[in-house]
Write a protein that holds these residues in place. Structure first.
Motif, mmCIF file in Angstrom:
data_model
loop_
_atom_site.group_PDB
_atom_site.id
_atom_site.type_symbol
_atom_site.label_atom_id
_atom_site.label_comp_id
_atom_site.label_asym_id
_atom_site.label_seq_id
_atom_site.Cartn_x
_atom_site.Cartn_y
_atom_site.Cartn_z
ATOM 1 N N TYR A 150 13.210 38.805 53.965
ATOM 2 C CA TYR A 150 12.751 37.573 53.324
ATOM 3 C C TYR A 150 13.913 36.763 52.741
ATOM 4 C CZ TYR A 150 7.760 38.758 53.550
ATOM 5 O OH TYR A 150 6.487 39.026 53.979
ATOM 6 N N LEU A 151 14.879 37.441 52.149
ATOM 7 C CA LEU A 151 15.954 36.733 51.453
ATOM 8 C C LEU A 151 17.032 36.198 52.389
ATOM 9 C CD1 LEU A 151 16.368 39.062 48.335
ATOM 10 C CD2 LEU A 151 15.299 36.800 48.421
ATOM 11 N N HIS A 152 17.014 36.638 53.637
ATOM 12 C CA HIS A 152 18.035 36.186 54.587
ATOM 13 C C HIS A 152 17.438 35.431 55.771
ATOM 14 C CE1 HIS A 152 21.381 38.355 52.670
ATOM 15 N NE2 HIS A 152 20.494 39.297 52.411
ATOM 16 N N PRO B 169 13.743 29.269 51.877
ATOM 17 C CA PRO B 169 13.680 29.498 50.428
ATOM 18 C C PRO B 169 12.275 29.778 49.911
ATOM 19 C CG PRO B 169 15.054 27.595 50.940
ATOM 20 C CD PRO B 169 14.364 27.974 52.208
ATOM 21 N N SER B 170 11.259 29.347 50.647
ATOM 22 C CA SER B 170 9.891 29.585 50.178
ATOM 23 C C SER B 170 9.530 31.066 50.206
ATOM 24 C CB SER B 170 8.893 28.791 51.024
ATOM 25 O OG SER B 170 8.855 29.274 52.360
ATOM 26 N N ASN B 171 10.340 31.868 50.907
ATOM 27 C CA ASN B 171 10.081 33.310 50.974
ATOM 28 C C ASN B 171 10.857 34.107 49.932
ATOM 29 O OD1 ASN B 171 8.227 33.294 53.101
ATOM 30 N ND2 ASN B 171 9.850 33.311 54.649
ATOM 31 N N ASP B 172 11.657 33.421 49.122
ATOM 32 C CA ASP B 172 12.501 34.142 48.167
ATOM 33 C C ASP B 172 11.676 34.967 47.178
ATOM 34 O OD1 ASP B 172 14.667 33.110 49.428
ATOM 35 O OD2 ASP B 172 15.348 31.849 47.758
ATOM 36 N N ASP B 173 10.561 34.408 46.715
ATOM 37 C CA ASP B 173 9.737 35.152 45.758
ATOM 38 C C ASP B 173 9.232 36.459 46.375
ATOM 39 O OD1 ASP B 173 10.183 33.114 44.023
ATOM 40 O OD2 ASP B 173 8.085 32.508 43.795
ATOM 41 N N LEU B 174 8.848 36.408 47.646
ATOM 42 C CA LEU B 174 8.419 37.621 48.333
ATOM 43 C C LEU B 174 9.582 38.597 48.460
ATOM 44 C CD1 LEU B 174 6.188 36.128 51.179
ATOM 45 C CD2 LEU B 174 5.419 37.559 49.276
ATOM 46 N N GLY B 175 10.765 38.057 48.692
ATOM 47 C CA GLY B 175 11.939 38.914 48.785
ATOM 48 C C GLY B 175 12.203 39.658 47.491
ATOM 49 N N TYR B 176 12.156 38.955 46.376
ATOM 50 C CA TYR B 176 12.434 39.601 45.094
ATOM 51 C C TYR B 176 11.292 40.530 44.671
ATOM 52 C CZ TYR B 176 16.357 36.415 44.792
ATOM 53 O OH TYR B 176 17.526 35.741 45.053
#
Length: 335
Positions: A202-204, A208-215
């Motif tokens: 998700y983070l790579h 950017p809309s997936n960043d929350d899922l990444g964290y």
């Protein structure tokens, strides 16, 4: 200590003359080079490190011996024997564990058996005991929440990202599975790796809309890594001790009393993680070394929480966990 002494001496104000004889120049010329040499040696021995400077370390090797691992298997067999599970199931489990001890199975077969034993003990034979390295669902000042947040902060994540880590870190304890897969032998290292790699994805992905899922998934991974910093999380044994140590003692001494959170906050070292499940296993072996002493102290003394060695071992576990957590954040976020 010598370095600190020299720093104090050099910072003292000049001594006022009182009419006595002056020190002759020869002694002064001889002392200065010697003092400089001692200072240089002292600086080399005790380097000054900024309070916010990150220091990366190579991972230590797995610390458990074959004898210690065998003792864990024996304890599992004792717990199965003493449990209230069905007699036929108990017989099958004991036979399977003996094959694990005899080392006649593949690693995959061993893992499957140990996972099944742990799951059955926790869901059928534990009397409902489900200890957890305490945390608050939705965030708060507790080990899971704070260790995830602090790891993110130390590794330079944004305030918003660290808030997600804090709020989501305890969630896996609320998934309704009695935390059976939160132990080393029941698959916690694989869980840590699975969610770490989901987080990396998700983070790579340049979205950017997936960043929350990444964290959020990083928080889940940190949960399982943090679990393995707990001495009783190698295998689901000594569950009563586990619960008293983790959910009561550590929780009550997290921000007050022994203030174990401060040990995490003061750590600036981290391990460079390249394989999450291997790193999680190394952490589990490091923390499990302290389990037997902690358990015996708990069984023998009513004031076990004030035992200096137990306190130090607990601090060691949290600092080790902090180093691996920071390395895990680095693993997930680095390019």
């Amino acid at each position: 200590m010598l370095f600190l002494y020299l720093k104090v001496c050099l910072s003292l104000p000049p001594v006022k003359e009182t009419g006595g004889k002056h020190m002759n120049g020869k002694i002064g010329m001889w002392a200065s080079p010697l003092l400089l040499a001692v200072m240089l040696v002292s600086v080399a021995v005790v380097p000054a490190v900024s309070a916010s400077e990150l220091i990366v370390l190579p991972e230590p090797e797995n610390a458990l011996t074959h004898q210690e691992i065998d003792c864990i298997y024996v304890t599992l067999m004792d717990d199965v024997e003493a449990s209230d599970i069905d007699a036929d199931v108990k017989k099958d489990l004991l036979q399977s564990l003996q094959m694990v001890r005899d080392n006649t199975l593949s690693d995959v077969e061993k893992s499957a058996i140990l996972t099944e034993v742990g799951k059955i003990l926790l869901t059928q034979g534990s009397g409902g005991v489900s200890p957890q390295w305490s945390g608050y669902i939705g965030g708060g000042p507790a080990p899971h929440n704070d260790m995830a947040r602090i790891a993110g902060q130390k590794m330079g994540l944004s305030s918003a990202a660290c808030t997600i880590l804090n709020e989501a870190a305890a969630d896996p304890d609320d998934w309704g599975d009695l935390s059976w897969n939160h132990y080393f032998i029941t698959g916690a290292p694989d869980q840590a790796e699975q969610y770490a790699n989901i987080a990396r994805g998700y983070l790579h992905d340049d979205d950017p809309s997936n960043d929350d899922l990444g964290y959020t998934n990083l928080a889940y991974s940190l949960h399982f890594m943090t679990d393995l910093s707990q001495p009783f999380h190698y295998a689901p044994v000594y569950l009563a001790n586990h619960q008293a140590y983790e959910s009561s003692y550590v929780h009550n001494n997290w921000t007050s009393g022994k203030d174990y959170r401060s040990d995490v906050e003061l750590n600036w070292y981290y391990y460079y993680v390249t394989d999450v499940s291997d790193s999680a296993g190394n952490l589990a072996s490091a923390s499990n070394q302290h389990m037997d002493y902690i358990r015996r102290t708990m069984d023998q003394y009513s004031n076990w929480g004030d035992n200096p060695t137990l306190i130090q071992y607990t601090r060691n576990c949290f600092v080790d966990g902090a180093k691996y957590n920071m390395g895990l954040v680095d693993y997930v976020t680095r390019s």
